[in-house]
Design a protein around this motif. Structure first.
Motif, short mmCIF file in Angstrom:
data_model
loop_
_atom_site.label_atom_id
_atom_site.label_comp_id
_atom_site.label_asym_id
_atom_site.label_seq_id
_atom_site.Cartn_x
_atom_site.Cartn_y
_atom_site.Cartn_z
N MET A 252 0.99 -1.23 0.01
CA MET A 252 -0.06 -0.19 -0.15
C MET A 252 0.85 1.22 -0.07
O MET A 252 2.17 1.13 0.59
N SER A 253 0.37 2.37 -0.74
CA SER A 253 1.28 3.50 -0.63
C SER A 253 0.18 4.67 -0.43
O SER A 253 -0.90 4.55 -0.50
N LEU A 254 0.87 5.80 -0.18
CA LEU A 254 0.05 7.04 0.17
C LEU A 254 0.76 8.11 -0.44
O LEU A 254 1.86 8.47 -0.20
N ASN A 255 -0.03 9.11 -1.07
CA ASN A 255 0.57 10.33 -1.63
C ASN A 255 -0.28 11.44 -1.00
O ASN A 255 -1.49 11.30 -1.11
N LYS A 256 0.29 12.37 -0.18
CA LYS A 256 -0.32 13.30 0.47
C LYS A 256 -0.02 14.68 0.01
O LYS A 256 1.22 14.83 -0.11
N VAL A 257 -0.81 15.74 -0.35
CA VAL A 257 -0.33 16.92 -0.88
C VAL A 257 -0.86 18.19 0.03
O VAL A 257 -2.06 18.23 0.30
N MET A 258 -0.26 18.98 0.67
CA MET A 258 -0.72 20.27 1.11
C MET A 258 -0.24 21.50 0.19
O MET A 258 0.84 21.63 0.05
N LEU A 259 -1.33 22.14 0.03
CA LEU A 259 -0.95 23.49 -0.97
C LEU A 259 -1.49 24.95 -0.31
O LEU A 259 -2.50 24.80 0.11
N ILE A 260 -0.66 25.71 -0.35
CA ILE A 260 -1.16 27.05 0.12
C ILE A 260 -0.85 28.03 -0.89
O ILE A 260 0.57 27.97 -1.49
N GLY A 261 -1.60 28.52 -1.58
CA GLY A 261 -1.38 29.32 -2.78
C GLY A 261 -2.41 30.36 -3.19
O GLY A 261 -3.67 30.42 -2.44
N ASN A 262 -2.43 30.98 -4.28
CA ASN A 262 -3.25 32.05 -4.91
C ASN A 262 -4.09 31.39 -6.01
O ASN A 262 -3.44 30.82 -6.77
N VAL A 263 -5.18 31.69 -6.15
CA VAL A 263 -5.91 31.15 -7.39
C VAL A 263 -5.76 32.22 -8.27
O VAL A 263 -5.70 33.16 -8.24
N GLY A 264 -5.45 31.67 -9.52
CA GLY A 264 -5.21 32.22 -10.73
C GLY A 264 -6.16 32.77 -11.48
O GLY A 264 -6.11 34.00 -12.34
N ALA A 265 -7.49 32.32 -11.42
CA ALA A 265 -8.63 32.71 -12.10
C ALA A 265 -9.82 32.30 -11.43
O ALA A 265 -9.70 31.39 -10.75
N ASP A 266 -10.86 32.87 -11.81
CA ASP A 266 -12.15 32.37 -11.12
C ASP A 266 -12.39 30.75 -11.56
O ASP A 266 -11.84 30.62 -12.75
N PRO A 267 -12.94 30.15 -10.82
CA PRO A 267 -13.10 28.53 -10.86
C PRO A 267 -14.00 28.65 -12.07
O PRO A 267 -14.84 29.24 -12.43
N GLU A 268 -13.84 27.54 -12.97
CA GLU A 268 -14.51 27.15 -14.00
C GLU A 268 -15.54 26.04 -13.49
O GLU A 268 -15.25 24.85 -13.00
N VAL A 269 -16.80 26.38 -13.42
CA VAL A 269 -17.96 25.53 -13.13
C VAL A 269 -18.62 24.98 -14.03
O VAL A 269 -19.22 25.68 -15.21
N ARG A 270 -18.88 23.65 -14.22
CA ARG A 270 -19.75 22.92 -14.90
C ARG A 270 -20.62 22.05 -14.43
O ARG A 270 -20.25 21.49 -13.31
N TYR A 271 -21.52 21.37 -15.07
CA TYR A 271 -22.27 20.15 -14.65
C TYR A 271 -22.13 19.24 -15.54
O TYR A 271 -22.08 19.09 -16.87
N LEU A 272 -22.19 17.96 -14.93
CA LEU A 272 -21.81 16.61 -15.86
C LEU A 272 -23.36 16.20 -16.30
O LEU A 272 -24.28 16.51 -15.75
#
Length: 77
Positions: A1-21
């Protein structure tokens, strides 16, 4: 078994792109910039910026759409 964990602190570059499936699930995609500052061997200040793509689903997508805008600082784990 393996685990990859990421923690990010940063700034959003553009407004989120929101869509529906087709299943009506909401998806928000946003890009976050993280910048590392350091001094090189010659004593010069350097900056390295990396861009990360984050995908949020359903309720998290609702929250992103409502509260996240370009320039917002986020902590993502």
């Amino acid at each position: 078994m393996s685990l990859n964990k990421v923690m990010l602190i940063g700034n959003v570059g553009a407004d989120p792109e929101v869509r529906y499936l087709e299943s009506q699930a909401k998806v928000a995609r946003l890009r976050i910039a993280t910048t590392e500052s350091y001094t090189d061997r010659n004593g010069e200040k350097r900056e390295n910026t990396e861009w990360h793509t984050v995908t949020c689903w359903r309720r998290l997508a609702d929250l992103c759409e409502k509260y996240v805008k370009k320039g917002t600082q986020l902590y993502i784990e």
